[in-house]
Motif scaffolding. Structure first.
Motif, PDB file in Angstrom:
ATOM      1  N   UNK A  64       0.865  -1.371  -0.065  1.00 60.62           N
ATOM      2  CA  UNK A  64       0.175   0.091   0.035  1.00 60.62           C
ATOM      3  C   UNK A  64       0.794   1.458  -0.138  1.00 60.62           C
ATOM      4  N   UNK A  65       1.871   1.209   0.842  1.00 56.85           N
ATOM      5  CA  UNK A  65       2.764   2.455   0.744  1.00 56.85           C
ATOM      6  C   UNK A  65       3.498   2.510  -0.721  1.00 56.85           C
ATOM      7  N   UNK A  66       3.802   1.477  -1.021  1.00 58.69           N
ATOM      8  CA  UNK A  66       4.750   1.527  -2.581  1.00 58.69           C
ATOM      9  C   UNK A  66       3.442   2.255  -3.669  1.00 58.69           C
ATOM     10  N   UNK A  67       2.279   1.645  -3.448  1.00 55.51           N
ATOM     11  CA  UNK A  67       1.172   2.357  -4.544  1.00 55.51           C
ATOM     12  C   UNK A  67       1.116   3.806  -4.146  1.00 55.51           C
ATOM     13  N   UNK A  68       1.039   4.052  -2.797  1.00 50.57           N
ATOM     14  CA  UNK A  68       0.996   5.706  -2.800  1.00 50.57           C
ATOM     15  C   UNK A  68       1.998   6.180  -3.195  1.00 50.57           C
ATOM     16  N   UNK A  99       2.334   5.009   6.840  1.00 52.57           N
ATOM     17  CA  UNK A  99       3.715   4.299   7.005  1.00 52.57           C
ATOM     18  C   UNK A  99       3.806   4.106   8.550  1.00 52.57           C
ATOM     19  N   UNK A 100       3.914   5.225   9.380  1.00 53.49           N
ATOM     20  CA  UNK A 100       4.350   5.326  10.600  1.00 53.49           C
ATOM     21  C   UNK A 100       3.416   4.900  11.778  1.00 53.49           C
ATOM     22  N   UNK A 101       1.989   5.134  11.437  1.00 55.98           N
ATOM     23  CA  UNK A 101       1.195   4.576  12.523  1.00 55.98           C
ATOM     24  C   UNK A 101       1.145   2.871  12.256  1.00 55.98           C
ATOM     25  N   UNK A 102       1.045   2.231  11.477  1.00 57.46           N
ATOM     26  CA  UNK A 102       1.134   0.677  11.252  1.00 57.46           C
ATOM     27  C   UNK A 102       2.672   0.367  11.626  1.00 57.46           C
ATOM     28  N   UNK A 103       3.503   1.024  11.367  1.00 62.92           N
ATOM     29  CA  UNK A 103       4.971   0.658  11.867  1.00 62.92           C
ATOM     30  C   UNK A 103       5.067   0.530  13.417  1.00 62.92           C
ATOM     31  N   UNK A 104       4.564   1.406  13.952  1.00 61.72           N
ATOM     32  CA  UNK A 104       4.731   1.572  15.580  1.00 61.72           C
ATOM     33  C   UNK A 104       3.723   0.619  16.011  1.00 61.72           C
ATOM     34  N   UNK A 126      12.819   0.042   8.910  1.00 59.39           N
ATOM     35  CA  UNK A 126      11.574   0.776   8.544  1.00 59.39           C
ATOM     36  C   UNK A 126      11.541   2.256   8.761  1.00 59.39           C
ATOM     37  N   UNK A 127      12.193   2.279  10.024  1.00 61.09           N
ATOM     38  CA  UNK A 127      12.133   3.731  10.556  1.00 61.09           C
ATOM     39  C   UNK A 127      13.050   4.737   9.672  1.00 61.09           C
ATOM     40  N   UNK A 128      14.214   4.000   9.286  1.00 57.63           N
ATOM     41  CA  UNK A 128      15.075   4.694   8.281  1.00 57.63           C
ATOM     42  C   UNK A 128      14.368   5.128   6.780  1.00 57.63           C
ATOM     43  N   UNK A 129      13.595   4.051   6.568  1.00 59.99           N
ATOM     44  CA  UNK A 129      12.722   4.492   5.156  1.00 59.99           C
ATOM     45  C   UNK A 129      11.585   5.642   5.623  1.00 59.99           C
ATOM     46  N   UNK A 130      11.093   5.387   6.681  1.00 64.09           N
ATOM     47  CA  UNK A 130      10.313   6.617   7.113  1.00 64.09           C
ATOM     48  C   UNK A 130      11.031   7.861   7.009  1.00 64.09           C
ATOM     49  N   UNK A 131      12.095   7.844   7.728  1.00 59.53           N
ATOM     50  CA  UNK A 131      13.074   9.114   7.659  1.00 59.53           C
ATOM     51  C   UNK A 131      13.238   9.462   6.163  1.00 59.53           C
ATOM     52  N   UNK A 132      13.807   8.612   5.112  1.00 57.00           N
ATOM     53  CA  UNK A 132      13.980   9.014   4.035  1.00 57.00           C
ATOM     54  C   UNK A 132      12.647   9.647   3.409  1.00 57.00           C
ATOM     55  N   UNK A 169      13.096   0.752  -2.178  1.00 57.43           N
ATOM     56  CA  UNK A 169      13.211   0.120  -0.860  1.00 57.43           C
ATOM     57  C   UNK A 169      12.049  -0.501  -0.358  1.00 57.43           C
ATOM     58  N   UNK A 170      10.747   0.256  -0.679  1.00 57.47           N
ATOM     59  CA  UNK A 170       9.493  -0.374  -0.301  1.00 57.47           C
ATOM     60  C   UNK A 170       9.328  -1.798  -1.006  1.00 57.47           C
ATOM     61  N   UNK A 171       9.721  -1.667  -2.223  1.00 55.10           N
ATOM     62  CA  UNK A 171       9.455  -2.862  -3.242  1.00 55.10           C
ATOM     63  C   UNK A 171      10.521  -4.058  -2.748  1.00 55.10           C
ATOM     64  N   UNK A 172      11.752  -3.667  -2.053  1.00 58.21           N
ATOM     65  CA  UNK A 172      12.652  -4.675  -2.076  1.00 58.21           C
ATOM     66  C   UNK A 172      12.261  -5.025  -0.867  1.00 58.21           C
ATOM     67  N   UNK A 173      11.801  -4.605   0.039  1.00 54.16           N
ATOM     68  CA  UNK A 173      11.149  -4.981   1.571  1.00 54.16           C
ATOM     69  C   UNK A 173      10.191  -6.058   1.351  1.00 54.16           C
TER      70      UNK A 173
END
Length: 346
Positions: free
Chosen positions: A18-22, A106-111, A127-133, A173-177
């Motif tokens: 979903x994040x990648x699609x967005x 991204x951040x809400x489901x991550x937590x 994932x937090x590093x990806x969020x920072x990116x 990075x999202x696709x890779x994960x």
């Protein structure tokens, strides 16, 4: 704590997809704002308050008056009405709103996943590093916009390219994960080496290195596409294959700023990208006989062909909005497929 190293819960994969699609939607809308001239319609960066559009006539007038103070209005859109301003305001507003939505999604489901132990601490940090990116990408977007608010009619093409590069890096990075979390448990190395469908160890290294070179060339081509767009170099030499009758026009050593040189490099790289993948696959197909890789290779070759044709059509028609959008979407599709292929051969 449950491990997701080999098989993650489907909800985590769906979240990342979903994040990648967005992010893809963000790139598409961003492309529209650039092609439609909407990118400078909002002249301030308000991370919180900016999520609410003007709600009254007075607020609309205030927003419009801010736009009237920048060079683009004076030199390009002089005499624009408020109604016309709204048509360029909404795409940029949607672009920025999507950025905020991506951050929340991204951040809400991550937590949530992290606190429940659905992901490991190492994954959480990653994932937090990806969020920072993603946050850096948002800042780069404003840094790009700010370059067109004072002395310039349009934004810096260098900052535009950096903005696009960060978006693609985030998407990659999202696709890779997703691919990491979706893969099956790896086979034993000895089984891999004895598999007749797997190339020998010494060949595998060469395959990866050569593909990495092609992948780097693809990234360079996309960046030069951003340079071409930012400089509006696509409005010159609207003929193909020659450039207004010249196969090699007068080029400059300013390979990042000269309009003619930038378009020439973008054209030339397109040919190398197309032929480069074809040659790579032709010479390595006997070593890479995996059915999934074959399907991916056919998909990449198909998208490259379509993307090349779209590039030519976009050029000879002087970059109309529709073709320009399709050309950018083709670049994103090709990039995603290339990342998937890179993961598979790795």
């Amino acid at each position: 704590m449950p491990s997701t190293k080999h098989q993650a819960p489907s909800t985590i994969r769906l979240w990342l997809i979903l994040c990648a699609v967005l992010v893809v939607a963000m790139v598409v809308v961003g492309g529209y704002t650039r092609l439609s001239g909407s990118g400078l319609s909002i002249t301030e960066w308000k991370p919180i308050h900016g999520s609410i559009p003007p709600l009254s006539e007075a607020e609309w007038q205030e927003e419009f008056s801010k736009y009237q103070k920048i060079p683009q209005y004076a030199e390009v859109n002089k005499g624009m009405t408020l109604a016309e301003f709204k048509t360029i305001f909404w795409p940029e507003f949607l672009h920025r709103l999507l950025g905020r939505i991506i951050g929340i999604v991204f951040i809400v489901p991550l937590l949530f996943f992290w606190l429940r132990g659905a992901i490991s601490h190492r994954q959480g940090v990653k994932f937090l590093a990806i969020f920072s990116l993603g946050g850096l990408q948002g800042f780069m977007g404003w840094y790009m916009v700010s370059s067109g608010l004072v002395d310039n009619v349009y934004v810096s093409h260098f900052r535009l390219a950096a903005h696009l590069f960060l978006a693609l890096l985030l998407l990659g990075l999202l696709v890779w994960e997703v691919l990491i979390l979706s893969r099956a448990k790896p086979r034993d190395p000895s089984q891999v080496d004895n598999d007749p469908l797997t190339p020998p160890q010494q060949v595998r290294g060469s395959l990866r290195i050569n593909y990495a070179i092609w992948f780097t060339l693809l990234i360079l081509q996309i960046l030069y596409g951003a340079f071409t767009a930012g400089l509006k170099a696509g409005l010159l030499y609207n003929s193909w294959p020659a450039m207004n009758g010249e196969w090699i026009p007068a080029l400059s050593s300013a390979i990042f700023t000269d309009h003619t040189t930038v378009q020439f490099i973008h054209r030339t790289l397109a040919t190398f990208v197309a032929l480069g993948f074809g040659f790579w696959w032709f010479f390595n197909r006997s070593y890479v006989r995996n059915a999934q890789l074959t399907t991916l290779a056919i998909s990449i070759a198909t998208v490259i062909t379509l993307q090349f044709l779209l590039g030519v059509l976009t050029l000879v028609n002087a970059v109309p909005l529709g073709l320009g959008m399709m050309h950018q979407m083709g670049a994103v599709a090709l990039f995603v497929l290339a990342v998937v292929f890179l993961h598979r051969i790795k």
